[in-house]
Write an enzyme that holds these catalytic residues in place. Sequence first.
Site, PDB file in Angstrom:
ATOM      1  N   GLY A   1      42.809  42.193  40.621  1.00  0.00           N
ATOM      2  CA  GLY A   1      42.630  41.364  41.810  1.00  0.00           C
ATOM      3  C   GLY A   1      42.525  39.909  41.411  1.00  0.00           C
ATOM      4  O   GLY A   1      43.063  39.480  40.400  1.00  0.00           O
ATOM      5  N   CYS A   2      41.803  39.146  42.177  1.00  0.00           N
ATOM      6  CA  CYS A   2      41.634  37.723  41.910  1.00  0.00           C
ATOM      7  C   CYS A   2      40.929  37.513  40.571  1.00  0.00           C
ATOM      8  O   CYS A   2      39.902  38.127  40.296  1.00  0.00           O
ATOM      9  CB  CYS A   2      40.810  37.099  43.034  1.00  0.00           C
ATOM     10  SG  CYS A   2      40.457  35.355  42.773  1.00  0.00           S
ATOM     11  N   PHE A   3      41.474  36.627  39.752  1.00  0.00           N
ATOM     12  CA  PHE A   3      40.870  36.418  38.428  1.00  0.00           C
ATOM     13  C   PHE A   3      39.503  35.762  38.489  1.00  0.00           C
ATOM     14  O   PHE A   3      38.719  35.881  37.563  1.00  0.00           O
ATOM     15  CB  PHE A   3      41.789  35.684  37.466  1.00  0.00           C
ATOM     16  CG  PHE A   3      42.500  34.440  37.952  1.00  0.00           C
ATOM     17  CD1 PHE A   3      41.957  33.565  38.874  1.00  0.00           C
ATOM     18  CD2 PHE A   3      43.749  34.131  37.439  1.00  0.00           C
ATOM     19  CE1 PHE A   3      42.623  32.428  39.288  1.00  0.00           C
ATOM     20  CE2 PHE A   3      44.429  32.990  37.835  1.00  0.00           C
ATOM     21  CZ  PHE A   3      43.867  32.141  38.762  1.00  0.00           C
ATOM     22  N   TRP A   4      39.165  35.112  39.584  1.00  0.00           N
ATOM     23  CA  TRP A   4      37.836  34.505  39.695  1.00  0.00           C
ATOM     24  C   TRP A   4      36.739  35.556  39.565  1.00  0.00           C
ATOM     25  O   TRP A   4      35.692  35.310  38.971  1.00  0.00           O
ATOM     26  CB  TRP A   4      37.663  33.797  41.035  1.00  0.00           C
ATOM     27  CG  TRP A   4      38.552  32.628  41.292  1.00  0.00           C
ATOM     28  CD1 TRP A   4      39.280  31.903  40.378  1.00  0.00           C
ATOM     29  CD2 TRP A   4      38.813  32.039  42.556  1.00  0.00           C
ATOM     30  NE1 TRP A   4      39.971  30.910  41.003  1.00  0.00           N
ATOM     31  CE2 TRP A   4      39.708  30.963  42.352  1.00  0.00           C
ATOM     32  CE3 TRP A   4      38.387  32.317  43.844  1.00  0.00           C
ATOM     33  CZ2 TRP A   4      40.171  30.165  43.384  1.00  0.00           C
ATOM     34  CZ3 TRP A   4      38.848  31.519  44.878  1.00  0.00           C
ATOM     35  CH2 TRP A   4      39.726  30.454  44.646  1.00  0.00           C
TER      36      TRP A   4
ATOM     37  N   TYR B   1      34.544  32.573  49.309  1.00  0.00           N
ATOM     38  CA  TYR B   1      35.109  33.703  48.576  1.00  0.00           C
ATOM     39  C   TYR B   1      34.163  34.137  47.460  1.00  0.00           C
ATOM     40  O   TYR B   1      33.973  35.332  47.233  1.00  0.00           O
ATOM     41  CB  TYR B   1      36.475  33.322  47.999  1.00  0.00           C
ATOM     42  CG  TYR B   1      37.219  34.480  47.376  1.00  0.00           C
ATOM     43  CD1 TYR B   1      38.121  35.225  48.132  1.00  0.00           C
ATOM     44  CD2 TYR B   1      37.025  34.826  46.043  1.00  0.00           C
ATOM     45  CE1 TYR B   1      38.807  36.291  47.569  1.00  0.00           C
ATOM     46  CE2 TYR B   1      37.704  35.887  45.479  1.00  0.00           C
ATOM     47  CZ  TYR B   1      38.596  36.613  46.248  1.00  0.00           C
ATOM     48  OH  TYR B   1      39.268  37.676  45.687  1.00  0.00           O
TER      49      TYR B   1
END
Length: 174
Positions: free
Chosen positions: A9-12, A152
């Site tokens: 998913g999102c790397f954050w 987010y």
Amino acid sequence: MQEIVLAGGCFWCLDAAYRVVDGVDDVVSGYTGGSVPHPSYELVCTGSTGHAEAVKVVYDEERLPTEVVLDMFFTMHDPRQLNRQGNDIGTQYRSAMFYRDDAERERFEAAIARAGEWWPGEIVTTLEPLGEFYDAEDHHQDFFAKNPTQGYCLAVAAPKVNKIRAGFAEYLRG
């Protein structure tokens, strides 16, 4: 030091969760698995490059076993969601493990098998040869720490960090 490259998913989110773990020396957000050299975040977000948002996790295997790093990966994202994580949809958000050699591929296969014991349903995490890894832009590195009140981060990244804190307390930074 060991390095592994993972996409979930999102790397954050992966970046934020691995940064609270003792034995992790560095986490680099970036792009891999695609066909366009030196892609930008904006281009990767179109889904047209084939890249996944990924993290390179650099860790000390003497303090943090690879199997634990991989089990954390399967704890912080849902490996049953094809080409998405929650509302992040597209191949750039796929669940993938990028291997350097046959030995690493086998370790990844074993981690998928372990995860299959606690995740009901089919795991869709792909095993892909590691090609070129491109570092993401500077503002994406350690994003959660730089933007802790961003929506987010609060809604998506923080719960993933909390899952690692709850499930792997013995491996947290002091």
